[in-house]
Design a protein around this motif. Structure first.
Motif, PDB file in Angstrom:
ATOM      1  N   LEU A 137      40.943  28.262  61.184  1.00  0.00           N
ATOM      2  CA  LEU A 137      40.110  27.865  60.122  1.00  0.00           C
ATOM      3  C   LEU A 137      38.149  28.684  60.571  1.00  0.00           C
ATOM      4  N   GLU A 138      38.262  29.400  61.707  1.00  0.00           N
ATOM      5  CA  GLU A 138      36.978  29.912  61.944  1.00  0.00           C
ATOM      6  C   GLU A 138      36.850  30.757  61.418  1.00  0.00           C
ATOM      7  N   ALA A 280      31.740  33.856  65.270  1.00  0.00           N
ATOM      8  CA  ALA A 280      32.333  32.518  65.598  1.00  0.00           C
ATOM      9  C   ALA A 280      33.550  32.456  66.776  1.00  0.00           C
ATOM     10  N   PRO A 281      34.760  33.067  65.714  1.00  0.00           N
ATOM     11  CA  PRO A 281      35.617  32.998  65.727  1.00  0.00           C
ATOM     12  C   PRO A 281      36.044  34.009  67.451  1.00  0.00           C
ATOM     13  N   VAL A 332      28.163  26.904  63.405  1.00  0.00           N
ATOM     14  CA  VAL A 332      28.224  26.101  62.202  1.00  0.00           C
ATOM     15  C   VAL A 332      29.897  26.279  62.256  1.00  0.00           C
ATOM     16  N   PRO A 333      31.075  27.521  62.030  1.00  0.00           N
ATOM     17  CA  PRO A 333      31.757  28.042  61.642  1.00  0.00           C
ATOM     18  C   PRO A 333      33.268  26.711  62.665  1.00  0.00           C
ATOM     19  N   VAL A 334      32.239  27.030  63.558  1.00  0.00           N
ATOM     20  CA  VAL A 334      33.170  25.968  64.565  1.00  0.00           C
ATOM     21  C   VAL A 334      33.187  24.467  64.301  1.00  0.00           C
ATOM     22  N   ARG A 335      31.799  24.215  63.794  1.00  0.00           N
ATOM     23  CA  ARG A 335      31.584  22.696  63.478  1.00  0.00           C
ATOM     24  C   ARG A 335      32.695  22.748  62.644  1.00  0.00           C
ATOM     25  N   GLN A 336      32.473  23.288  61.055  1.00  0.00           N
ATOM     26  CA  GLN A 336      33.320  22.326  60.324  1.00  0.00           C
ATOM     27  C   GLN A 336      35.004  22.890  59.991  1.00  0.00           C
ATOM     28  N   ALA A 337      34.636  23.709  61.580  1.00  0.00           N
ATOM     29  CA  ALA A 337      36.720  23.779  61.455  1.00  0.00           C
ATOM     30  C   ALA A 337      37.546  22.541  61.761  1.00  0.00           C
TER      31      ALA A 337
END
Length: 421
Positions: A137-138, A280-281, A332-337
């Motif tokens: 998802l990241e 992020a990824p 942010v993307p890590v948290r949301q994933a």
């Protein structure tokens, strides 16, 4: 990424691009707009607090709308509501309305944004699962953040330049026009796949059922709960800092009417979003646990805010703010994933709205208090206090980490039956 998943990703990126572009026309000059209307610093940040209060009030009801009537319906309602309330803001500025009118319309602005929060992300994750996407998802969320950053960069700089060439009201009219165009785009591109809305002949009973299941999958699920409890400190501070950057940078620059410089404040955050989304990824591949990224991002960005207390040079402040934005955006993307891998599909939009509600509730308290601190002690001191407040989120992230959820170490998008929520 297979063709079906790629089509979903493309639609998500188009929606993100248009929505962020529309919103960002005013982000670089919003505080100046409020001050120009005759509000004090306290009143301006209090108006922003009413905006976040509107998000607190309506986050869960609009999340239930998304889970009960469809994520597409929620998005379309959001475009209409936000366009209408933005036009009302323009009228208040034209007629120098008293503060309580600003407070009321700010609540409506918050309502408009709550139709988006949770709905778009829930639509994306469910559609990717339906399409058989087996990546992280990241990666997709990071690309969305990069597109959002590019749109924000273009919109915020354009808003500042246009305001300087015309007046502070024109960017608000541009936002209205782009939002109406996005209504048409979303109507054509956004369809609920991989998710069936819980429509019922008894809508109140269905709403209560969705709400109860969302609480069970959110606040009563420990690793999700602790991440949500960290949100008031991180997101509340983030909202204040974003809006405080405009007058802070103008103060350092030495020209209170250099609106293009105010737009630069939003552009810095936008550029940081692009870099953070790209990072992020890649950072995730180097780190075994998602919570490690979240803790490091929280502590580092808080320390940068404290360092601004000792900064008196405009260009050094710009560098520190870019670092603050990049460090925060990478998490942010890590948290949301991490969150999405712990949330069941049927209640995804409502749980994500709960999460947004927690962040907004922090903004309701933090913004007027830090705005008052800016009035009394100056913007640098208020930014340093912001960093100290943000550090309070770290213990909650650690408690989520100690729950050892499989989502903390996941490297692929979880199938619906694998969710631990």
């Amino acid at each position: 990424m297979n063709p079906a998943a790629r089509k979903i990703q493309s639609a998500y990126l188009v929606l993100t691009l248009g929505n962020t572009l529309a919103a960002s026309f005013i982000w670089g000059i919003n505080t100046l707009f409020l001050l120009d209307a005759g509000l004090s610093n306290l009143e301006a940040f209090a108006a922003n607090a009413f905006f976040t209060a509107g998000m607190v009030l309506f986050e869960v009801p609009t999340g239930v709308v998304a889970d009960s009537w469809g994520r597409r319906a929620s998005f379309l309602l959001g475009t209409v509501t936000l366009a209408g309330s933005t036009f009302l803001y323009y009228l208040l500025w034209q007629y120098s309305a008293p503060f309580w009118w600003w407070a009321a319309v700010s609540v409506l602005l918050g309502l408009g944004f709550t139709f988006f929060s949770g709905a778009v992300e829930a639509w994306l994750v469910d559609a990717l699962q339906y399409a058989g996407y087996d990546g992280t998802l990241e990666t997709v969320l990071g690309r969305g953040q990069m597109v959002s950053g590019i749109a924000m960069l273009a919109g915020s700089v354009a808003g500042g330049v246009i305001a300087q060439a015309t007046n502070l009201g024109v960017p608000f009219l541009l936002r209205v026009a782009v939002l109406m165009a996005m209504f048409v785009v979303a109507f054509l591109l956004m369809h609920d796949v991989g998710f069936t809305p819980e429509r019922s002949a008894r809508p109140l009973a269905a709403t209560r059922a969705v709400l109860k299941a969302s609480v069970d999958g959110g606040l009563r699920h420990p690793p999700v709960r602790y991440i949500m409890l960290a949100a008031p400190f991180t997101q509340g501070v983030g909202i204040y800092v974003f809006y405080a950057l405009q007058p802070y940078l103008l103060q350092l620059f030495g020209d209170p009417r250099a609106y293009a410089v105010a737009g630069l404040a939003a552009a810095i955050v936008a550029g940081a979003d692009v870099v953070g989304g790209w990072m992020a990824p890649r950072v995730r591949k180097l780190v075994h646990r998602r919570t490690t990224v979240l803790i490091a991002s929280n502590v580092a960005s808080a320390l940068i805010l404290v360092a601004l207390l000792f900064t008196t040079t405009f260009w050094l402040a710009l560098v520190l703010l870019m670092l603050w934005g990049m460090v925060g955006s990478a998490g942010v993307p890590v948290r949301q994933a991490y969150l999405n891998d712990m949330i069941p599909s049927k209640q995804r939009a409502t749980v994500l709205s709960f999460d947004s509600l927690m962040g907004s509730s922090g903004g309701v308290v933090v913004q007027p208090l830090l705005g008052r601190a800016a009035d009394l002690y100056g913007y640098p001191a208020s930014l340093a206090v912001s960093g100290a407040v943000q550090l309070l989120a770290a213990p909650f992230i650690l408690m989520s980490r100690r729950q050892r959820s499989p989502a903390d170490t996941a490297t692929e998008l979880a199938a619906p039956e694998e969710l631990t929520g």
